[in-house]
Design a protein around this motif. Structure first.
Motif, short mmCIF file in Angstrom:
data_model
loop_
_atom_site.label_atom_id
_atom_site.label_comp_id
_atom_site.label_asym_id
_atom_site.label_seq_id
_atom_site.Cartn_x
_atom_site.Cartn_y
_atom_site.Cartn_z
N VAL A 38 65.55 44.71 50.53
CA VAL A 38 66.69 44.10 50.96
C VAL A 38 67.09 44.40 52.65
O VAL A 38 68.68 43.76 53.06
CB VAL A 38 68.02 43.62 49.95
N SER A 39 66.50 44.92 52.77
CA SER A 39 67.04 45.62 54.01
C SER A 39 66.18 45.59 55.53
O SER A 39 66.91 44.58 56.46
CB SER A 39 66.88 47.00 54.59
N HIS A 40 64.92 45.70 55.81
CA HIS A 40 64.52 45.41 57.09
C HIS A 40 63.46 45.16 56.90
O HIS A 40 62.67 45.96 56.36
CB HIS A 40 65.00 45.71 57.90
N GLY A 41 62.55 43.97 57.27
CA GLY A 41 61.36 43.88 56.88
C GLY A 41 59.85 44.69 57.84
O GLY A 41 59.08 44.18 56.57
N GLY A 42 60.26 45.16 59.03
CA GLY A 42 59.45 46.24 59.26
C GLY A 42 59.29 46.81 58.10
O GLY A 42 58.46 47.65 58.11
N LEU A 43 60.39 47.54 57.33
CA LEU A 43 60.42 49.02 56.14
C LEU A 43 59.19 48.70 55.68
O LEU A 43 58.56 50.06 55.23
CB LEU A 43 61.72 49.32 55.96
N VAL A 44 58.33 47.50 55.14
CA VAL A 44 57.39 47.55 54.53
C VAL A 44 55.86 47.26 55.01
O VAL A 44 56.19 46.26 55.44
CB VAL A 44 57.18 47.15 52.62
N ASP A 45 54.98 47.83 54.65
CA ASP A 45 53.84 47.65 54.79
C ASP A 45 53.00 46.38 53.89
O ASP A 45 52.54 46.69 52.57
CB ASP A 45 52.56 48.81 54.73
N ALA A 46 53.11 45.07 54.21
CA ALA A 46 52.82 44.60 53.86
C ALA A 46 51.80 44.06 52.95
O ALA A 46 51.89 43.82 52.27
CB ALA A 46 53.26 42.84 54.62
N THR A 47 50.37 44.46 54.17
CA THR A 47 49.27 44.45 54.07
C THR A 47 49.09 45.50 51.98
O THR A 47 48.48 45.40 51.46
CB THR A 47 48.24 45.08 54.70
N ALA A 48 49.90 46.71 52.36
CA ALA A 48 49.57 47.82 51.55
C ALA A 48 50.39 47.55 50.38
O ALA A 48 49.76 47.48 48.94
CB ALA A 48 49.91 49.62 52.30
N LEU A 49 51.02 46.60 50.32
CA LEU A 49 51.97 46.31 49.44
C LEU A 49 51.16 45.14 48.30
O LEU A 49 50.82 45.33 47.20
CB LEU A 49 53.25 45.82 49.80
N ALA A 50 50.66 44.77 48.94
CA ALA A 50 49.38 43.43 48.56
C ALA A 50 48.48 44.03 47.74
O ALA A 50 48.13 43.13 46.42
CB ALA A 50 48.90 42.49 49.56
N GLU A 51 48.59 45.22 48.75
CA GLU A 51 47.00 45.70 47.89
C GLU A 51 47.23 46.76 46.73
O GLU A 51 46.93 46.37 45.17
CB GLU A 51 46.20 46.61 49.02
N ALA A 52 48.66 47.01 46.66
CA ALA A 52 48.84 47.69 45.81
C ALA A 52 48.95 47.08 44.77
O ALA A 52 48.87 47.20 43.71
CB ALA A 52 49.87 48.82 46.00
N LEU A 53 49.59 45.69 44.75
CA LEU A 53 49.68 44.71 43.69
C LEU A 53 48.55 44.58 43.32
O LEU A 53 48.81 43.76 41.87
CB LEU A 53 50.47 43.78 44.35
N HIS A 54 47.83 44.09 43.79
CA HIS A 54 46.47 43.51 43.70
C HIS A 54 45.79 44.43 42.83
O HIS A 54 45.68 44.15 41.93
CB HIS A 54 45.36 42.97 44.17
N SER A 55 46.58 45.58 42.77
CA SER A 55 45.39 46.53 42.44
C SER A 55 46.16 46.60 41.11
O SER A 55 45.55 47.18 40.22
CB SER A 55 44.88 47.70 42.86
N GLY A 56 47.52 46.60 40.64
CA GLY A 56 48.07 47.26 39.62
C GLY A 56 49.02 47.89 39.47
O GLY A 56 49.50 48.69 39.08
N HIS A 57 49.09 48.48 41.03
CA HIS A 57 49.79 49.61 40.74
C HIS A 57 51.23 49.62 41.11
O HIS A 57 52.48 51.25 40.31
CB HIS A 57 48.86 51.00 42.05
#
Length: 72
Positions: A38-57
């Motif tokens: 809830v801070s700044h959008g650039g803090l999270v690598d969205a591509t990496a997050l999507a991959e981590a979500l997709h893999s279930g990690h």
């Protein structure tokens, strides 16, 4: 909390590290963890997050901000 303390955590986007939540950081998180930003959008690598979500990690994510915000 005083107004001074409440504002001390705020900074403009140029002072914020880019992709602080990187593939490496996500990989070190416990399997099933959730990411909340809830801070700044650039803090999270969205591509990496999507991959981590997709893999279930990562089990879930709650993002109130994005690197590219849609104009209101």
């Amino acid at each position: 909390m005083t107004a001074e303390k409440a504002e001390s955590g705020q900074s403009d986007q140029s002072d914020v590290p880019h992709h602080l939540v990187s593939p490496r950081v996500l990989g070190r998180m416990r399997r099933g963890a959730a990411v909340v930003n809830v801070s700044h959008g650039g803090l999270v690598d969205a591509t990496a997050l999507a991959e981590a979500l997709h893999s279930g990690h990562v089990s879930g994510a709650a993002l109130d901000v994005f690197a590219q915000e849609t104009p209101a």
